[in-house]
Design an enzyme around this catalytic site. Structure first.
Site, PDB file in Angstrom:
ATOM      1  N   ASP A  45     -11.693  -0.805   3.419  1.00  0.00           N
ATOM      2  CA  ASP A  45     -12.400  -0.099   4.488  1.00  0.00           C
ATOM      3  C   ASP A  45     -13.489  -0.982   5.076  1.00  0.00           C
ATOM      4  O   ASP A  45     -14.337  -1.494   4.335  1.00  0.00           O
ATOM      5  CB  ASP A  45     -13.054   1.172   3.941  1.00  0.00           C
ATOM      6  CG  ASP A  45     -12.038   2.235   3.569  1.00  0.00           C
ATOM      7  OD1 ASP A  45     -10.952   2.270   4.178  1.00  0.00           O
ATOM      8  OD2 ASP A  45     -12.337   3.034   2.661  1.00  0.00           O
TER       9      ASP A  45
ATOM     10  N   ASP B  96      -7.104   0.178  -0.801  1.00  0.00           N
ATOM     11  CA  ASP B  96      -7.780   0.563   0.431  1.00  0.00           C
ATOM     12  C   ASP B  96      -8.785  -0.527   0.742  1.00  0.00           C
ATOM     13  O   ASP B  96      -9.561  -0.904  -0.146  1.00  0.00           O
ATOM     14  CB  ASP B  96      -8.604   1.826   0.124  1.00  0.00           C
ATOM     15  CG  ASP B  96      -8.317   2.960   1.049  1.00  0.00           C
ATOM     16  OD1 ASP B  96      -7.545   2.787   1.996  1.00  0.00           O
ATOM     17  OD2 ASP B  96      -8.881   4.034   0.803  1.00  0.00           O
TER      18      ASP B  96
ATOM     19  N   ARG C 174      -3.828   5.892  -4.032  1.00  0.00           N
ATOM     20  CA  ARG C 174      -3.435   4.751  -3.218  1.00  0.00           C
ATOM     21  C   ARG C 174      -3.506   3.447  -4.013  1.00  0.00           C
ATOM     22  O   ARG C 174      -4.347   3.318  -4.902  1.00  0.00           O
ATOM     23  CB  ARG C 174      -4.303   4.659  -1.954  1.00  0.00           C
ATOM     24  CG  ARG C 174      -5.723   4.421  -2.185  1.00  0.00           C
ATOM     25  CD  ARG C 174      -6.725   5.496  -1.741  1.00  0.00           C
ATOM     26  NE  ARG C 174      -6.350   6.703  -1.101  1.00  0.00           N
ATOM     27  CZ  ARG C 174      -6.622   7.005   0.178  1.00  0.00           C
ATOM     28  NH1 ARG C 174      -7.220   6.138   0.938  1.00  0.00           N
ATOM     29  NH2 ARG C 174      -6.295   8.161   0.664  1.00  0.00           N
TER      30      ARG C 174
ATOM     31  N   ARG D 131       0.822  -1.209   0.000  1.00  0.00           N
ATOM     32  CA  ARG D 131       0.000   0.000   0.000  1.00  0.00           C
ATOM     33  C   ARG D 131       0.859   1.264   0.000  1.00  0.00           C
ATOM     34  O   ARG D 131       1.684   1.478   0.878  1.00  0.00           O
ATOM     35  CB  ARG D 131      -0.908   0.016   1.223  1.00  0.00           C
ATOM     36  CG  ARG D 131      -1.678   1.295   1.311  1.00  0.00           C
ATOM     37  CD  ARG D 131      -2.633   1.295   2.440  1.00  0.00           C
ATOM     38  NE  ARG D 131      -3.087   2.650   2.624  1.00  0.00           N
ATOM     39  CZ  ARG D 131      -4.310   2.967   3.014  1.00  0.00           C
ATOM     40  NH1 ARG D 131      -5.176   2.040   3.246  1.00  0.00           N
ATOM     41  NH2 ARG D 131      -4.654   4.214   3.181  1.00  0.00           N
TER      42      ARG D 131
HETATM   43  N1  ROI Z   1     -12.584   8.464  -4.633  1.00  0.00           N
HETATM   44  C1  ROI Z   1     -13.094   7.410  -5.266  1.00  0.00           C
HETATM   45  N2  ROI Z   1     -13.803   7.607  -6.401  1.00  0.00           N
HETATM   46  N3  ROI Z   1     -12.927   6.138  -4.812  1.00  0.00           N
HETATM   47  C2  ROI Z   1     -12.216   5.893  -3.678  1.00  0.00           C
HETATM   48  O1  ROI Z   1     -12.085   4.723  -3.269  1.00  0.00           O
HETATM   49  C3  ROI Z   1     -11.666   6.973  -2.976  1.00  0.00           C
HETATM   50  N4  ROI Z   1     -10.968   6.792  -1.827  1.00  0.00           N
HETATM   51  C4  ROI Z   1     -10.487   7.795  -1.124  1.00  0.00           C
HETATM   52  C5  ROI Z   1     -10.660   9.230  -1.549  1.00  0.00           C
HETATM   53  C6  ROI Z   1      -9.319   9.878  -1.680  1.00  0.00           C
HETATM   54  C7  ROI Z   1     -11.510   9.931  -0.507  1.00  0.00           C
HETATM   55  N5  ROI Z   1     -11.346   9.339  -2.827  1.00  0.00           N
HETATM   56  C8  ROI Z   1     -11.867   8.271  -3.481  1.00  0.00           C
HETATM   57  O2  ROI Z   1      -9.847   7.557   0.002  1.00  0.00           O
END
Ligand code: ROI
Length: 164
Positions: free
Chosen positions: A100, A98, A95, A86
């Protein structure tokens, strides 16, 4: 043991071949013995939320069942992020991957390292639309019916990616 908890995990990537990153993360989740019934939504592409000078994102949502408590589950997600090298350059920036923890059954969790339902869930079309695909009748603690949230969150540029 009583009943497993139903969990939803959001996946996102916009670096180093995002589709491959998501596929790798799903494979890694499928490999964890403590996680059962792992299934993934379609992949979606969309413009970044946050700074616009970064590549488009690929997003998906995984549904699974587990007897793990939130903290050990979070550690598994973080380990998968680390395994995929990552990179996170800046806040709200690009990134590699992620993972979550979006929802943990009907529980609200407020720990220093973990907030569930995930913060910002209601504003994120790239979370709500894949969630709808997996569980259209979902009720989200503190926020209400998913269908209601969807009706207030435009789909805008979010596109389902054709998968081969
Ligand atoms: N924007 C999109 N479209 N998808 C994401 O997974 C995503 N993840 C984030 C931030 C930077 C807020 N923007 C994102 O962490």
């Amino acid at each position: 043991m009583s009943k497993p908890v139903q969990v939803f995990v959001g996946l996102g990537s916009n670096l180093n071949q995002p589709v491959e990153q998501l596929k790798r993360a799903v494979a890694a989740l499928l490999d964890v013995v403590d996680l059962n019934g792992v299934r993934c939504s379609s992949f979606y592409s969309g413009k970044p939320m946050g700074p616009q000078d970064q590549p488009d994102y690929v997003n998906a949502v995984v549904q699974l069942e587990t007897y793990l408590k939130p903290r050990p589950l979070l550690q598994i997600l973080q380990r998968i992020e680390e395994q995929q090298g990552r990179i996170r350059e800046r806040r709200w920036g690009e990134r590699t991957i992620d993972l979550d923890l979006l929802l943990y059954g009907d529980q609200c969790i407020d720990l220093p390292e973990l907030t569930v339902p995930h913060i910002g869930l209601a504003e994120r079309n790239f979370v709500l639309y894949p969630l709808q695909e997996m569980a259209p009748d979902l009720y989200i603690p503190q926020l209400g019916a998913l269908a209601q949230l969807i009706s207030a969150c435009p789909r805008t540029d979010l596109q389902k990616i054709k998968q081969t």
